[in-house]
Design an enzyme around this catalytic site. Structure first.
Site, PDB file in Angstrom:
ATOM      1  N   ARG A   1      55.805  23.393 -17.799  1.00 15.12           N
ATOM      2  CA  ARG A   1      55.002  22.273 -18.272  1.00 15.12           C
ATOM      3  C   ARG A   1      55.721  21.649 -19.462  1.00 15.12           C
ATOM      4  NH1 ARG A   1      51.566  26.745 -17.597  1.00 15.12           N
ATOM      5  NH2 ARG A   1      49.953  26.494 -15.983  1.00 15.12           N
TER       6      ARG A   1
ATOM      7  N   ARG B   1      57.835  19.667 -12.191  1.00 14.76           N
ATOM      8  CA  ARG B   1      57.175  20.954 -11.952  1.00 14.76           C
ATOM      9  C   ARG B   1      56.768  21.077 -10.489  1.00 14.76           C
ATOM     10  NH1 ARG B   1      54.279  25.162 -14.414  1.00 14.76           N
ATOM     11  NH2 ARG B   1      52.112  25.448 -13.789  1.00 14.76           N
TER      12      ARG B   1
ATOM     13  N   TYR C   1      48.256  23.163  -5.610  1.00  8.76           N
ATOM     14  CA  TYR C   1      49.307  22.483  -6.362  1.00  8.76           C
ATOM     15  C   TYR C   1      50.548  22.214  -5.532  1.00  8.76           C
ATOM     16  CZ  TYR C   1      52.310  21.556 -10.393  1.00  8.76           C
ATOM     17  OH  TYR C   1      53.156  20.965 -11.308  1.00  8.76           O
TER      18      TYR C   1
END
Length: 312
Positions: free
Chosen positions: A159, A259, A291
């Site tokens: 992140r 990411r 995700y």
């Protein structure tokens, strides 16, 4: 003396706000959540308290229909579905805590269904686009720094807030790994590929000392600004966005896209979901499943390889 209904509601609202403050203290001191996460809880919960006061609602006895009215107001205000779910998650956590402490026995928030999220997946970068991003980095001091930042994002799936929090000692060039501190200060080690180590090594040896010289105070931070100070997540994001523009890429590409690219390319390369979960620092496997996505080609290959009749 008997309280009027309005006075009773006002007292309940005051008590609820006191309990809300205690809950945020619990998140910070006991759960050890980061300042940014705790602040987000405080902001969302305060907005909920303000709504209860505005609507004259007793938050300790809120009904199912009143909760739905609150969610409808968030939707009417134009909040994204993800933002609505974030607000709902914060309020759910507070009520769960209140019930565990015996402050209230009613938890009608838990029974309300979450707004459905869009199935649209975050943008990812192709290998060629990553190369274009790296090629946009100049050979000057800031360019060497920015190249190290991009390589580190691509190699670790970190992140941007985690990258901002890195110190020089967190990057182990000899061991080819980086130590990241995720949500709740949870530590994880992520391996780095050689080119990322080369970019970080060059930055630490050549460019960082020049940037550090601009500040009198000793800095342990890995990424420094031109003033020799730790770069915040916001300043790193701005540097990244500038590279995106210079490379002529889609302006919607953010550090978070790196990411997602990291996760999907690992899955496409054959990594198992549990390993990706650990590398991303997700508590729950379900978060990783939402995700990431897997290419149709890999799914087909997996099905053909695993099915007992595929070779017939």
């Amino acid at each position: 003396m008997t309280c009027s209904p309005s006075e009773h509601v006002e007292r309940a609202q005051d008590e609820f706000e006191v309990q809300m403050a205690a809950f945020c203290t619990y998140l910070r001191d006991v759960r050890n959540l980061s300042p940014n996460t705790t602040r987000a809880y405080e902001t969302d919960l305060q907005a909920y308290v303000d709504w209860c006061r505005r609507e004259g609602i007793d938050p300790l006895r809120i009904t199912h229909s009143e909760v739905r009215s609150w969610l409808a107001e968030l939707q009417d205000a134009g909040y994204a579905t993800t933002t609505q779910n974030r607000h709902l998650s914060a309020v759910r956590s507070l009520y769960k805590w209140l019930v565990s402490r015996g402050v209230t026995t009613q938890d009608n928030v838990e029974a309300v269904a979450s707004p459905k999220l869009s199935r649209r997946l975050p943008k990812t970068l192709s290998p060629d686009e990553v190369v274009r991003l790296l090629d946009a980095c100049e050979e000057d001091t800031c360019g060497v720094r920015d190249r190290a930042m991009v390589e580190l994002l691509y190699a670790s799936g970190a992140r941007i807030s985690e990258v901002s929090g890195l110190n020089v000692v967190d990057v182990d060039l000899r061991g080819r790994q980086v130590r990241l501190f995720g949500k709740g200060s949870k530590e994880r080690l992520v391996p780095l590929y050689p080119k990322a180590c080369e970019a970080c090594g060059r930055y630490i040896r050549e460019a960082r000392p020049e940037l550090a010289a601009a500040s009198r105070a000793a800095q342990n931070a890995l990424f420094l600004s031109v003033r020799g100070r730790r770069m915040s997540a916001a300043s790193l994001r701005l540097a990244f966005e500038a590279l995106v523009g210079k490379a002529g890429l889609d302006p919607s590409i953010t550090p978070h896209a790196m990411r997602h690219t990291f996760a999907t390319q690992l899955l496409d390369g054959g990594a198992d979901l549990r390993s990706v979960q650990e590398l991303l620092g997700h508590e729950s496997l379900s978060t990783t499943q939402i995700y990431t996505h897997v290419s149709i080609e890999r799914l087909k290959a997996a099905a053909l390889q695993a099915h007992p009749r595929s070779g017939e």
